[in-house]
Enzyme design. Structure first.
Site, PDB file in Angstrom:
ATOM      1  N   PHE A 132       0.839  -1.200   0.000  1.00  0.00           N
ATOM      2  CA  PHE A 132       0.000   0.000   0.000  1.00  0.00           C
ATOM      3  C   PHE A 132       0.878   1.255   0.000  1.00  0.00           C
ATOM      4  O   PHE A 132       1.900   1.297   0.687  1.00  0.00           O
ATOM      5  CB  PHE A 132      -0.893  -0.036   1.245  1.00  0.00           C
ATOM      6  CG  PHE A 132      -2.024   0.949   1.226  1.00  0.00           C
ATOM      7  CD1 PHE A 132      -3.189   0.682   0.536  1.00  0.00           C
ATOM      8  CD2 PHE A 132      -1.923   2.148   1.923  1.00  0.00           C
ATOM      9  CE1 PHE A 132      -4.240   1.584   0.532  1.00  0.00           C
ATOM     10  CE2 PHE A 132      -2.972   3.062   1.917  1.00  0.00           C
ATOM     11  CZ  PHE A 132      -4.129   2.777   1.220  1.00  0.00           C
ATOM     12  N   ASP A 210       0.854  -5.243   8.047  1.00  0.00           N
ATOM     13  CA  ASP A 210      -0.278  -4.339   7.892  1.00  0.00           C
ATOM     14  C   ASP A 210      -1.526  -5.203   7.654  1.00  0.00           C
ATOM     15  O   ASP A 210      -1.605  -5.928   6.663  1.00  0.00           O
ATOM     16  CB  ASP A 210      -0.040  -3.376   6.729  1.00  0.00           C
ATOM     17  CG  ASP A 210      -1.090  -2.273   6.680  1.00  0.00           C
ATOM     18  OD1 ASP A 210      -2.250  -2.535   7.084  1.00  0.00           O
ATOM     19  OD2 ASP A 210      -0.764  -1.162   6.226  1.00  0.00           O
ATOM     20  N   TYR A 235     -11.860   1.186   9.593  1.00  0.00           N
ATOM     21  CA  TYR A 235     -13.019   1.719   8.865  1.00  0.00           C
ATOM     22  C   TYR A 235     -13.373   0.876   7.646  1.00  0.00           C
ATOM     23  O   TYR A 235     -14.279   1.204   6.915  1.00  0.00           O
ATOM     24  CB  TYR A 235     -12.793   3.188   8.465  1.00  0.00           C
ATOM     25  CG  TYR A 235     -11.467   3.461   7.783  1.00  0.00           C
ATOM     26  CD1 TYR A 235     -11.281   3.158   6.442  1.00  0.00           C
ATOM     27  CD2 TYR A 235     -10.410   4.011   8.491  1.00  0.00           C
ATOM     28  CE1 TYR A 235     -10.068   3.405   5.827  1.00  0.00           C
ATOM     29  CE2 TYR A 235      -9.194   4.262   7.877  1.00  0.00           C
ATOM     30  CZ  TYR A 235      -9.026   3.956   6.545  1.00  0.00           C
ATOM     31  OH  TYR A 235      -7.819   4.192   5.935  1.00  0.00           O
ATOM     32  N   LYS A 236     -12.612  -0.220   7.428  1.00  0.00           N
ATOM     33  CA  LYS A 236     -12.925  -1.111   6.310  1.00  0.00           C
ATOM     34  C   LYS A 236     -13.854  -2.212   6.828  1.00  0.00           C
ATOM     35  O   LYS A 236     -15.019  -1.939   7.084  1.00  0.00           O
ATOM     36  CB  LYS A 236     -11.626  -1.631   5.704  1.00  0.00           C
ATOM     37  CG  LYS A 236     -10.834  -0.479   5.049  1.00  0.00           C
ATOM     38  CD  LYS A 236      -9.430  -0.812   4.606  1.00  0.00           C
ATOM     39  CE  LYS A 236      -8.780   0.435   4.002  1.00  0.00           C
ATOM     40  NZ  LYS A 236      -7.335   0.303   3.821  1.00  0.00           N
ATOM     41  N   ARG A 385     -12.037  -3.233  -8.083  1.00  0.00           N
ATOM     42  CA  ARG A 385     -12.117  -4.088  -6.896  1.00  0.00           C
ATOM     43  C   ARG A 385     -13.573  -4.281  -6.496  1.00  0.00           C
ATOM     44  O   ARG A 385     -14.329  -3.324  -6.360  1.00  0.00           O
ATOM     45  CB  ARG A 385     -11.372  -3.453  -5.719  1.00  0.00           C
ATOM     46  CG  ARG A 385      -9.888  -3.335  -5.912  1.00  0.00           C
ATOM     47  CD  ARG A 385      -9.200  -2.946  -4.610  1.00  0.00           C
ATOM     48  NE  ARG A 385      -9.811  -1.794  -3.963  1.00  0.00           N
ATOM     49  CZ  ARG A 385      -9.411  -1.295  -2.808  1.00  0.00           C
ATOM     50  NH1 ARG A 385      -8.409  -1.877  -2.147  1.00  0.00           N
ATOM     51  NH2 ARG A 385      -9.991  -0.238  -2.292  1.00  0.00           N
TER      52      ARG A 385
HETATM   53  C1  PLP Z   1      -6.512   1.412   3.969  1.00  0.00           C
HETATM   54  C2  PLP Z   1      -5.085   1.128   4.246  1.00  0.00           C
HETATM   55  C3  PLP Z   1      -4.294   2.022   4.969  1.00  0.00           C
HETATM   56  C4  PLP Z   1      -4.882   3.332   5.404  1.00  0.00           C
HETATM   57  O1  PLP Z   1      -4.038   4.129   6.174  1.00  0.00           O
HETATM   58  P1  PLP Z   1      -4.652   5.432   6.860  1.00  0.00           P
HETATM   59  O2  PLP Z   1      -3.571   5.947   7.693  1.00  0.00           O
HETATM   60  O3  PLP Z   1      -5.871   4.998   7.613  1.00  0.00           O
HETATM   61  O4  PLP Z   1      -5.064   6.365   5.767  1.00  0.00           O
HETATM   62  C5  PLP Z   1      -2.978   1.665   5.240  1.00  0.00           C
HETATM   63  N1  PLP Z   1      -2.465   0.497   4.808  1.00  0.00           N
HETATM   64  C6  PLP Z   1      -3.211  -0.390   4.098  1.00  0.00           C
HETATM   65  C7  PLP Z   1      -2.613  -1.679   3.645  1.00  0.00           C
HETATM   66  C8  PLP Z   1      -4.540  -0.095   3.785  1.00  0.00           C
HETATM   67  O5  PLP Z   1      -5.259  -0.953   3.073  1.00  0.00           O
END
Ligand code: PLP
Length: 410
Positions: A132, A210, A235-236, A385
């Site tokens: 990411f 992560d 939040y996912k 997706r």
């Molecule tokens: C959604 C996501 C994030 C989001 O990071 P934020 O700090 O909440 O914006 C980070 N890493 C991964 C792998 C994600 O899917």
């Protein structure tokens, strides 16, 4: 009605988790939401809880409510840790964003590895090119600040990082920290946490996972896999709402030696002594740093409770069935029209979303949202997706969503 639509209805009728959908605010007017992997839906329990906290606790009791709030980061952390992450009590805390938590834990890890490997040059941080963006950027920044090398290895765009590709990157023996996603955000591939953790340890490195696309979507076994550190957002699949606080995990055995870099008063041993010097609280409290986001934390608590009630076992089973169904419809309807599956076919190797590749993915995704009433998301350069959050996605949603997609392109 086609046989497949009937099959989808039968699968919904037999779904032991079907009633959980009624616990979410759904006012879609025919729209099909397939993006719970980006922003999960609102649970009614959260609506009620946030209203009560605002009206009664903030509104009436004001500062006196802090006694209910002060332990939320560790209390909600334990709920997430024990119910969803396969961790032990005292290993998870909730606060800050995933991005900030990556910085805190990676920075702490680099200090620890540097200190415990005196004499051995460990100047490299490893991640994969498909990780990411925020993970790669934070690591890039840390390496720039510390004069370290960021070693990006190529992982397979569909299968994600595996033992071979990580092993190559680790071979020189100079790696301090490995950072990987458990479920890849673009392809949905699920990495083998046990094997890759073992490889990192064999090479003398720590590993930071992560779990943003894994928590609430696949069972995670942090203790059993030997993982050192982990972060993830809520939040996912945890449905805690936009910008809800993220979590940090530090394996109990590592906690005494790990010091995160932001020395804040909420991480202080006797916070209200307000002493002259920083003395970090034991355990995960030192990671709290500053005033916790109370409204976000109660939303995480409600979201995690629903997942815990459903059970990660049944949720995983349903997610596999949903993704299998989506892949079958892709093969029958979409593959003949230039689509390619960009997610592993082996259900053991993927999370809860399915990625479809097409040269015109961006246009098709826009049309899906604006004209067909289907909400997936687009990821550059060519991926759509399809998020299939098992708590509230029905098999008929998969059928209807993909049949509207088929109608667009044929
Ligand atoms: C959604 C996501 C994030 C989001 O990071 P934020 O700090 O909440 O914006 C980070 N890493 C991964 C792998 C994600 O899917």
């Amino acid at each position: 009605m086609t046989a497949e639509r009937q099959e989808a209805e039968a699968l919904d009728a037999a779904d032991g988790l079907a009633s959980f959908r009624d616990e979410f605010a759904i006012d879609d007017d025919g729209r099909i939401y397939l993006d719970g992997n980006s922003l999960g839906r609102l649970p009614y329990a959260t609506l009620g809880r946030v209203e009560r906290v605002v009206a009664n606790e903030w509104g009436r009791t004001l500062i006196g409510s802090w006694e209910n709030w002060i332990d939320l980061p560790t209390r909600v952390g334990d709920l997430l840790g024990t119910e969803l992450l396969g961790a032990r009590p005292g290993e998870v805390v909730v606060g800050d964003s995933t991005t900030v938590n990556i910085y805190k834990l990676a920075s702490a890890a680099l200090d620890t590895v540097g200190a415990s490997n005196a004499g051995l040059e460990r100047r490299v941080v490893v991640t994969d090119t498909a990780n990411f963006p925020t993970d790669r950027y934070v690591l890039e920044g840390l390496c720039a600040q510390r004069g370290l090398e960021l070693r990006l290895f190529e992982s397979d765009p569909v299968a994600g990082p595996d033992g071979d590709s990580l092993g190559q990157a680790l071979r020189p023996g100079d790696v301090a920290l490995v950072c990987l996603s458990h479920v890849a955000f673009k392809s949905g591939a699920m990495a083998d946490m046990s094997v890759l953790t073992w490889l990192a340890h064999e090479a003398g490195a720590l590993i930071l996972w992560d779990l943003s696309h894994a928590v609430g979507s696949v069972p995670v076994a942090l203790t059993d896999t030997g993982a050192d550190l982990a972060v993830g957002c809520t939040y996912k699949y945890v449905n805690a709402g936009p910008g809800a606080p993220a979590f940090s995990y530090v394996r109990a055995e590592l906690q005494p030696t790990l010091r995160q870099p932001i020395w804040g008063w909420f991480g202080q041993r006797e916070q209200f002594e307000m002493g002259p010097r920083y003395d970090p609280a034991p355990g995960m409290v030192q990671h709290v740093v500053g005033s916790p986001n109370v409204l976000g934390l109660v939303a995480v608590e409600e979201g995690a409770r629903i997942l815990a009630r459903a059970g990660m076992g049944p949720l995983r089973e349903k997610a596999i069935a949903l993704t299998e169904f989506a892949i079958r419809l892709h093969d029958e309807w979409l593959a003949p029209h230039g689509f390619d599956l960009a997610t592993p076919r082996d259900p053991a190797r993927r999370g809860s979303h399915v990625s479809l590749r097409h040269p015109d993915a961006r246009t098709i995704c826009d049309l899906l949202i604006q004209e067909a009433g289907v909400v997936p998301d687009f990821r550059t350069p060519d991926v759509i997706r399809i998020g299939l959050a098992p708590l509230y996605t029905r098999f008929v949603d998969v059928f209807d969503g993909l049949s509207r997609l088929r109608a667009l392109i044929t």
